[in-house]
Scaffold this motif. Structure first.
Motif, mmCIF file in Angstrom:
data_model
loop_
_atom_site.group_PDB
_atom_site.id
_atom_site.type_symbol
_atom_site.label_atom_id
_atom_site.label_comp_id
_atom_site.label_asym_id
_atom_site.label_seq_id
_atom_site.Cartn_x
_atom_site.Cartn_y
_atom_site.Cartn_z
ATOM 1 N N SER A 128 67.172 -7.399 2.299
ATOM 2 C CA SER A 128 65.925 -7.811 3.272
ATOM 3 C C SER A 128 65.991 -7.696 4.514
ATOM 4 O O SER A 128 65.128 -8.214 5.080
ATOM 5 C CB SER A 128 66.186 -10.205 3.039
ATOM 6 O OG SER A 128 67.400 -10.792 3.943
ATOM 7 N N ARG A 129 66.784 -7.177 4.968
ATOM 8 C CA ARG A 129 66.139 -7.699 6.959
ATOM 9 C C ARG A 129 65.146 -5.973 6.535
ATOM 10 O O ARG A 129 64.691 -5.543 6.154
ATOM 11 C CB ARG A 129 67.692 -6.748 7.359
ATOM 12 C CG ARG A 129 68.067 -4.727 6.248
ATOM 13 C CD ARG A 129 69.606 -4.199 7.550
ATOM 14 N NE ARG A 129 70.129 -2.792 6.590
ATOM 15 C CZ ARG A 129 70.850 -2.253 7.222
ATOM 16 N NH1 ARG A 129 71.456 -2.323 8.143
ATOM 17 N NH2 ARG A 129 71.001 -1.615 6.421
ATOM 18 N N ASP A 130 65.332 -6.029 8.094
ATOM 19 C CA ASP A 130 63.778 -4.899 8.601
ATOM 20 C C ASP A 130 64.270 -3.963 7.890
ATOM 21 O O ASP A 130 64.910 -3.274 9.251
ATOM 22 C CB ASP A 130 62.685 -5.838 10.008
ATOM 23 C CG ASP A 130 62.174 -4.821 10.428
ATOM 24 O OD1 ASP A 130 61.446 -3.998 10.132
ATOM 25 O OD2 ASP A 130 61.327 -5.085 11.177
ATOM 26 N N PRO A 131 63.026 -3.106 7.515
ATOM 27 C CA PRO A 131 63.664 -1.514 7.462
ATOM 28 C C PRO A 131 62.974 -0.766 8.437
ATOM 29 O O PRO A 131 63.737 0.747 8.350
ATOM 30 C CB PRO A 131 62.889 -0.587 5.486
ATOM 31 C CG PRO A 131 61.818 -1.823 6.214
ATOM 32 C CD PRO A 131 62.212 -3.283 7.050
ATOM 33 N N ILE A 132 62.396 -0.943 9.286
ATOM 34 C CA ILE A 132 61.436 -0.536 10.768
ATOM 35 C C ILE A 132 61.571 -1.024 11.864
ATOM 36 O O ILE A 132 60.066 -1.558 11.558
ATOM 37 C CB ILE A 132 60.443 0.682 9.876
ATOM 38 C CG1 ILE A 132 60.553 1.339 11.219
ATOM 39 C CG2 ILE A 132 59.566 -0.498 9.138
ATOM 40 C CD1 ILE A 132 59.343 2.576 11.088
ATOM 41 N N PRO A 133 62.548 -1.937 12.042
ATOM 42 C CA PRO A 133 62.144 -2.989 13.514
ATOM 43 C C PRO A 133 61.299 -2.183 14.724
ATOM 44 O O PRO A 133 62.240 -1.116 14.970
ATOM 45 C CB PRO A 133 64.112 -3.003 14.221
ATOM 46 C CG PRO A 133 65.152 -2.375 12.750
ATOM 47 C CD PRO A 133 64.064 -1.279 11.654
ATOM 48 N N GLY A 134 61.216 -3.070 14.923
ATOM 49 C CA GLY A 134 60.009 -2.787 16.610
ATOM 50 C C GLY A 134 59.113 -2.011 16.239
ATOM 51 O O GLY A 134 57.854 -1.733 16.739
ATOM 52 N N LYS A 135 58.482 -1.594 14.579
ATOM 53 C CA LYS A 135 57.213 -0.846 14.247
ATOM 54 C C LYS A 135 56.587 -1.877 12.651
ATOM 55 O O LYS A 135 55.487 -1.669 11.883
ATOM 56 C CB LYS A 135 57.267 0.306 14.267
ATOM 57 C CG LYS A 135 57.410 0.955 14.776
ATOM 58 C CD LYS A 135 57.285 2.775 14.850
ATOM 59 C CE LYS A 135 55.689 2.476 14.965
ATOM 60 N NZ LYS A 135 55.356 4.012 14.579
ATOM 61 N N SER A 136 57.602 -2.477 12.597
ATOM 62 C CA SER A 136 57.298 -3.383 10.930
ATOM 63 C C SER A 136 56.564 -4.270 10.822
ATOM 64 O O SER A 136 55.396 -4.291 9.902
ATOM 65 C CB SER A 136 58.539 -4.091 10.959
ATOM 66 O OG SER A 136 58.739 -5.211 11.408
ATOM 67 N N HIS A 137 55.777 -4.480 12.377
ATOM 68 C CA HIS A 137 54.802 -5.208 12.039
ATOM 69 C C HIS A 137 53.561 -4.310 13.237
ATOM 70 O O HIS A 137 52.277 -5.090 12.520
ATOM 71 C CB HIS A 137 54.305 -5.885 13.661
ATOM 72 C CG HIS A 137 55.046 -5.722 14.904
ATOM 73 N ND1 HIS A 137 56.001 -4.908 14.761
ATOM 74 C CD2 HIS A 137 53.874 -6.096 16.399
ATOM 75 C CE1 HIS A 137 56.117 -4.850 16.648
ATOM 76 N NE2 HIS A 137 54.765 -5.186 17.021
#
Length: 443
Positions: free
Chosen positions: A45-54
């Protein structure tokens, strides 16, 4: 005083070895089982692309027939080629990428007379030029293709480091040629190691463990009819395309099979792009292409993964069962600690009579419970490691992700200590409330 309490706790634990071992085992098994499942849940469940997922958004329109339409329903999950290319040409986002999965045979182009080697069949991705900067794909050598090469259906490819080593024996493969399904194509870039935790940008070909090794322009894949993979949803036959297996490639084919992602760096840009999608749908509805009322969706990476429920239900169930097992272990530990502390009531009464406060007794007993927690945490850590090793040998696509990283390592120890302290609160409170006079008279 802490050193004194630790010494008292150590003497007490050594005095009742069997009871101490039973408490450590109970807590260790509970912590080990819960941390095994929590680690798997954390990995999936972790963010696959931190910093850009939003900033990355999955685009959905609804070009399907009116039959089966439900007001407020979910739009089609993919786009037709006509719509995808129209959105790409519009360029209303900071970056945009249309894509589809594929599979091809690849071999190096060799000199005349050289011995031929069998083709290597690999997963591939047919996409547009913005794919690499959008998803922060690292390069070991070279670059991605340009928009001009995209529009010209250039015979260029980007391959992975692993494939470059296999085909050429070196990462420096830029400028060399490979044969992709019998067509010579020039290597313009070699990717460095890149494997997101989940295959978030195309869940139709798999959720975990998918690793493409060849990337080429989408236009090139259409021109060469390169093999594709993923879902295809058709609701009619193409008017102009030949009636064969490749008719879905036609520009007017009423088939949704292309994924479309956009990058939007500000909330106002997101709102503007959503309005653009609605206006586009209205135009297509007036033109007679879209029969349904305008229905669009624009979800960022985490919202898209949540919508698609990428974490298997079995993982949630296993986590709930493991946490329930930990609760049972805590209840048993409470009983064991209460028994142990009450058996020491004469010694505690003597300490109280000599001037120790209730708070001092309470802290002393909590320190002892904390030592049990540390030992249980070490045991639980070992059991969690064994549990994750067993998960990695299961025939599941997420098995390679089951690793105990540094945050989960700290969480294991913290959970064990917190659990033991939680279990020790009631017994410690009960122990410090014993009247010292009664204990002294009984002895």
């Amino acid at each position: 005083m802490l050193a004194y309490y630790l010494d008292l706790a150590w003497r007490s634990l050594r005095r009742h070895v069997v009871l101490t071992a039973l408490m450590i085992l109970t807590l260790g098994f509970g912590v080990g089982a819960s941390m095994t499942t929590l680690t798997v849940l954390h990995a999936l469940s972790r963010d696959p692309i931190p910093g850009k997922s939003h900033k990355l958004f999955f685009v959905q329109l609804d070009p399907r027939k009116l039959a089966g339409y439900v007001p407020g329903g979910e739009p089609e999950g993919q786009l037709t080629r006509l719509d995808a290319e129209a959105l790409l040409r519009a360029g209303r986002a900071d970056r945009q990428a249309m894509m589809v999965g594929g599979n091809v045979g690849v071999e190096p182009v060799r000199d005349p007379g050289a011995a031929a080697l069998p083709a290597t069949y690999v997963d591939a991705r047919w996409t547009s030029a913005d794919f690499f900067p959008m998803f922060d794909v690292p390069f070991a050598a070279g670059r991605g293709w340009t928009v001009v090469e995209d529009e010209a259906a250039a015979r260029v490819v980007v391959i992975t480091r692993e494939l470059a080593d296999k085909l050429f024996g070196t990462v420096d493969a830029v400028g060399k040629s490979v044969r992709v399904n019998d067509t010579a194509m020039r290597v313009v870039g070699v990717l460095d190691a890149w494997q997101p935790p989940s295959h978030f940008y195309d869940l139709s070909v798999g959720t975990f463990g998918v690793a493409e090794q060849v990337f080429a322009p989408f236009s090139t894949s259409v021109a060469l009819k390169l093999g594709r993979s993923g879902d295809v949803n058709c609701w009619a036959h193409s008017v102009t395309a030949a009636k064969d297996d490749d008719w879905v490639y036609a520009l007017d084919a009423p088939c949704a099979w292309i994924l479309f992602w956009v990058e939007l760096d500000r909330p106002e840009r997101v709102a503007a792009y959503r309005d653009f999608l609605i206006d586009y749908s209205i135009e297509q509805h007036k033109a007679g292409r879209f029969e349904r009322p305008p229905t669009v969706a624009l979800r960022d990476v985490l919202a898209w993964l949540d919508h698609k429920q990428v974490v298997p239900d079995e993982v949630h169930l296993q986590t709930a069962v493991a946490l329930g097992f930990l609760a049972v272990c805590l209840i048993n530990t409470v009983g064991l600690l209460l028994t142990k502390f009450l058996r020491r009531s004469p010694a505690l009464g003597v300490r109280r009579a000599l001037g120790a406060s209730r708070r001092a007794i309470f802290v002393q007993l909590l320190v002892e419970a904390g030592m049990v927690g540390v030992a249980g945490g070490v045991l639980g850590l070992g059991l969690a490691w064994l549990g994750l090793l067993a998960v990695r040998h299961q025939p599941t696509d997420y098995a390679p992700l089951a690793h105990l990283d540094l945050p989960m390592l700290g969480a294991t120890i913290a959970l064990a200590i917190a659990s033991s302290l939680l279990a020790g609160v009631v017994p410690a409170w009960r122990g410090c409330q014993l009247p010292p006079a009664i204990q002294l008279k009984s002895q």
